[in-house]
Design an enzyme around this catalytic site. Structure first.
Site, PDB file in Angstrom:
ATOM      1  CE  LYS A 123      -3.300  -2.536   2.817  1.00  0.00           C
ATOM      2  NZ  LYS A 123      -2.469  -3.766   2.913  1.00  0.00           N
ATOM      3  CD  GLU A 207      -0.116 -10.513  10.500  1.00  0.00           C
ATOM      4  OE1 GLU A 207       1.029 -10.783  10.893  1.00  0.00           O
ATOM      5  OE2 GLU A 207      -0.610 -10.953   9.450  1.00  0.00           O
ATOM      6  CE  LYS A 222      -6.876  -3.645   3.243  1.00  0.00           C
ATOM      7  NZ  LYS A 222      -7.335  -4.608   4.270  1.00  0.00           N
TER       8      LYS A 222
HETATM    9  N1  LIG Z   1      -0.521 -11.149   3.669  1.00  0.00           N
HETATM   10  C1  LIG Z   1      -1.657 -10.787   3.093  1.00  0.00           C
HETATM   11  O1  LIG Z   1      -2.673 -11.494   3.171  1.00  0.00           O
HETATM   12  C2  LIG Z   1      -1.738  -9.495   2.306  1.00  0.00           C
HETATM   13  C3  LIG Z   1      -2.935  -9.144   1.664  1.00  0.00           C
HETATM   14  C4  LIG Z   1      -2.970  -7.998   0.870  1.00  0.00           C
HETATM   15  C5  LIG Z   1      -1.853  -7.183   0.787  1.00  0.00           C
HETATM   16  N2  LIG Z   1      -0.713  -7.526   1.473  1.00  0.00           N
HETATM   17  C6  LIG Z   1       0.459  -6.658   1.328  1.00  0.00           C
HETATM   18  O2  LIG Z   1       1.404  -7.323   0.493  1.00  0.00           O
HETATM   19  C7  LIG Z   1       2.741  -7.017   0.897  1.00  0.00           C
HETATM   20  C8  LIG Z   1       3.487  -8.316   1.182  1.00  0.00           C
HETATM   21  O3  LIG Z   1       2.838  -8.995   2.248  1.00  0.00           O
HETATM   22  P1  LIG Z   1       3.457 -10.329   2.843  1.00  0.00           P
HETATM   23  O4  LIG Z   1       2.425 -10.858   3.769  1.00  0.00           O
HETATM   24  O5  LIG Z   1       3.977 -11.177   1.744  1.00  0.00           O
HETATM   25  O6  LIG Z   1       4.701  -9.718   3.677  1.00  0.00           O
HETATM   26  P2  LIG Z   1       5.978 -10.511   4.207  1.00  0.00           P
HETATM   27  O7  LIG Z   1       5.665 -11.966   4.331  1.00  0.00           O
HETATM   28  O8  LIG Z   1       6.435  -9.750   5.403  1.00  0.00           O
HETATM   29  O9  LIG Z   1       7.063 -10.366   3.035  1.00  0.00           O
HETATM   30  C9  LIG Z   1       7.617  -9.112   2.709  1.00  0.00           C
HETATM   31  C10 LIG Z   1       8.719  -9.331   1.678  1.00  0.00           C
HETATM   32  O10 LIG Z   1       9.199  -8.035   1.297  1.00  0.00           O
HETATM   33  C11 LIG Z   1      10.601  -8.132   1.185  1.00  0.00           C
HETATM   34  N3  LIG Z   1      11.260  -6.827   1.259  1.00  0.00           N
HETATM   35  C12 LIG Z   1      11.395  -5.997   2.300  1.00  0.00           C
HETATM   36  N4  LIG Z   1      12.100  -4.921   1.944  1.00  0.00           N
HETATM   37  C13 LIG Z   1      12.414  -5.077   0.626  1.00  0.00           C
HETATM   38  C14 LIG Z   1      13.129  -4.308  -0.326  1.00  0.00           C
HETATM   39  N5  LIG Z   1      13.715  -3.146   0.016  1.00  0.00           N
HETATM   40  N6  LIG Z   1      13.237  -4.773  -1.592  1.00  0.00           N
HETATM   41  C15 LIG Z   1      12.665  -5.954  -1.924  1.00  0.00           C
HETATM   42  N7  LIG Z   1      12.002  -6.731  -1.071  1.00  0.00           N
HETATM   43  C16 LIG Z   1      11.860  -6.295   0.200  1.00  0.00           C
HETATM   44  C17 LIG Z   1      10.976  -9.036   2.321  1.00  0.00           C
HETATM   45  O11 LIG Z   1      12.294  -9.521   2.105  1.00  0.00           O
HETATM   46  P3  LIG Z   1      13.391  -9.549   3.270  1.00  0.00           P
HETATM   47  O12 LIG Z   1      13.069 -10.762   4.031  1.00  0.00           O
HETATM   48  O13 LIG Z   1      14.685  -9.619   2.542  1.00  0.00           O
HETATM   49  O14 LIG Z   1      13.242  -8.267   4.052  1.00  0.00           O
HETATM   50  C18 LIG Z   1       9.911 -10.110   2.176  1.00  0.00           C
HETATM   51  O15 LIG Z   1      10.297 -11.028   1.180  1.00  0.00           O
HETATM   52  C19 LIG Z   1       2.614  -6.135   2.147  1.00  0.00           C
HETATM   53  O16 LIG Z   1       2.808  -4.798   1.766  1.00  0.00           O
HETATM   54  C20 LIG Z   1       1.188  -6.378   2.634  1.00  0.00           C
HETATM   55  O17 LIG Z   1       0.643  -5.241   3.288  1.00  0.00           O
HETATM   56  C21 LIG Z   1      -0.611  -8.657   2.197  1.00  0.00           C
END
Ligand SMILES: NC(=O)c1ccc[n+]([C@@H]2O[C@H](COP(=O)([O-])OP(=O)(O)OC[C@H]3O[C@@H](n4cnc5c(N)ncnc54)[C@H](OP(=O)(O)O)[C@@H]3O)[C@@H](O)[C@H]2O)c1
Length: 348
Positions: A123, A207, A222
């Site tokens: 977001k 969470e 959102k």
């Molecule tokens: N989970 C859901 O159900 C959901 C639903 C809708 C939207 N979202 C959104 O989607 C996004 C991802 O969610 P998630 O649940 O997958 O989060 P997550 O499991 O915490 O994964 C985040 C990823 O981002 C990477 N990252 C952090 N800083 C970075 C950078 N500078 N360059 C490239 N990669 C980087 C992290 O890698 P490192 O480990 O190397 O830091 C990790 O692989 C979030 O913004 C979240 O708000 C999530």
């Protein structure tokens, strides 16, 4: 369509897994092959060989890391990958606090400057005004943010497609599944907020750090994304008064129930003389309200327009599967509007 994925967390991994599982279906639906050309995290980037075997990638998804995958590995973060790799589209799925906007804003800007279309689940790049939309428009590039604004619930597509040609006057949304779940649990058992939150955390329904969910910030993000993407607004989080649910007592819910109402964390957008007014607050909804039936982890959105009156959508999975599927949906809809496949962007 050559795809760079930024973020190999829950959403990024699930998206890549969907690409592997549905390769043929997606090719038939879109008329093009969707090909992964880079996956980047905060410290490294994997560049798969052109005809990569799926088995090692599936193993990497299960192991939550791509470090040992065959192919080239570079010490690039996502921004560097975007600037170095020949690609057509960025899937932005990095983490980070959306209020601060990074790393998503840097990645989205780099992609648009570099001539890539963008589909985002994060977001942060879209909650401080509409500058990314304006940049995409200037470049003649597509930017899709449905996965960031409710994911499987089609908040943006409902306005963009189903209400096209109407004048949308107001929007109401229950846009955060975790807070809706907690309110439902408080109402059902009479438990205090802290106890309902604790129970939700024990079963994985909240969470470990639920601050953004229960304080209403996720809902505000959102709302702002929807307003800037499809309502022609140019607003940011600072324009939205936000009240969360942590101050609610079980008695508040009981009093509402005695008056035939149910308290929900509601985000609203209303068209005013000086533009769109947004707010987020716990709101007692009459039981006849279409969003009063949104239960548990569900979300819902209700638009009121001049010609079509009220139109409401409810449901959709609130998890990485729903978010990854929303990314794929947005890619397919994006590819469908490109004039002749992928065209060159306008100069900066
Ligand atoms: N989970 C859901 O159900 C959901 C639903 C809708 C939207 N979202 C959104 O989607 C996004 C991802 O969610 P998630 O649940 O997958 O989060 P997550 O499991 O915490 O994964 C985040 C990823 O981002 C990477 N990252 C952090 N800083 C970075 C950078 N500078 N360059 C490239 N990669 C980087 C992290 O890698 P490192 O480990 O190397 O830091 C990790 O692989 C979030 O913004 C979240 O708000 C999530």
């Amino acid at each position: 369509v050559r795809i760079v994925v930024a973020g190999f967390g829950r959403v990024g991994r699930t998206f890549v897994s969907h690409l592997l599982d549905r390769e043929e279906q997606l090719r038939l639906e879109s008329g093009v092959a969707l090909r992964l050309v880079a996956v980047a995290t905060s410290r490294s980037t994997w560049l798969p060989p052109e005809h990569a075997e799926p088995a090692p990638l599936r193993a990497a998804i299960a192991a939550e890391r791509f470090q040992r995958l065959p192919g080239r590995h570079e010490e690039w973060n996502a921004e560097e990958a975007i600037r170095h790799v020949e690609a057509d589209l960025l899937v932005e799925a990095t983490g980070g606090d959306p209020r601060h906007g990074e790393p998503a804003t840097t990645n989205v800007r780099a992609a648009l400057e570099h001539g890539l279309h963008v589909v985002a689940a994060s977001k942060g790049a879209f909650v401080h005004g509409r500058s990314m939309h304006d940049l995409a428009a200037r470049r003649g590039l597509q930017l899709r943010v449905g996965a960031a604004a409710g994911a499987a619930l089609p908040t943006i597509d409902l306005a963009r497609y189903a209400l096209a040609g109407t004048r949308i006057e107001s929007v109401e949304g229950i846009l955060n599944g975790t807070s809706n779940y907690i309110l439902g649990a408080m109402a059902a058992s009479g438990s205090a907020f802290a106890d309902a939150l604790h129970d939700a955390q024990v079963i994985g329904a909240a969470e470990p750090n639920p601050e953004l969910d229960v304080d209403g910030v996720d809902t505000a993000c959102k709302l702002v994304i929807i307003a800037n993407a499809v309502l022609g607004a140019d607003i940011g989080l600072d324009d939205v008064p936000v009240h969360g649910i942590s101050g609610l007592e079980p008695e508040d819910l009981e009093r509402a129930a005695a008056r035939g109402r149910t308290i929900r964390l509601l985000g609203t957008l209303r068209r005013g003389g000086s533009g769109w007014q947004a707010r987020v607050e716990p709101t007692p909804l009459p039981l006849a309200h279409p969003l009063a039936s949104v239960s548990g982890f569900e979300k819902g959105i209700s638009y009121t327009s001049d010609l079509m009156d009220r139109v409401t959508a409810i449901g959709g999975r609130s998890d990485p599967n729903g978010a990854a599927a929303a990314l794929t949906r947005d890619i397919l809809n994006l590819v469908a509007v490109l004039p002749e496949g992928l065209s060159s962007p306008a100069p900066l």
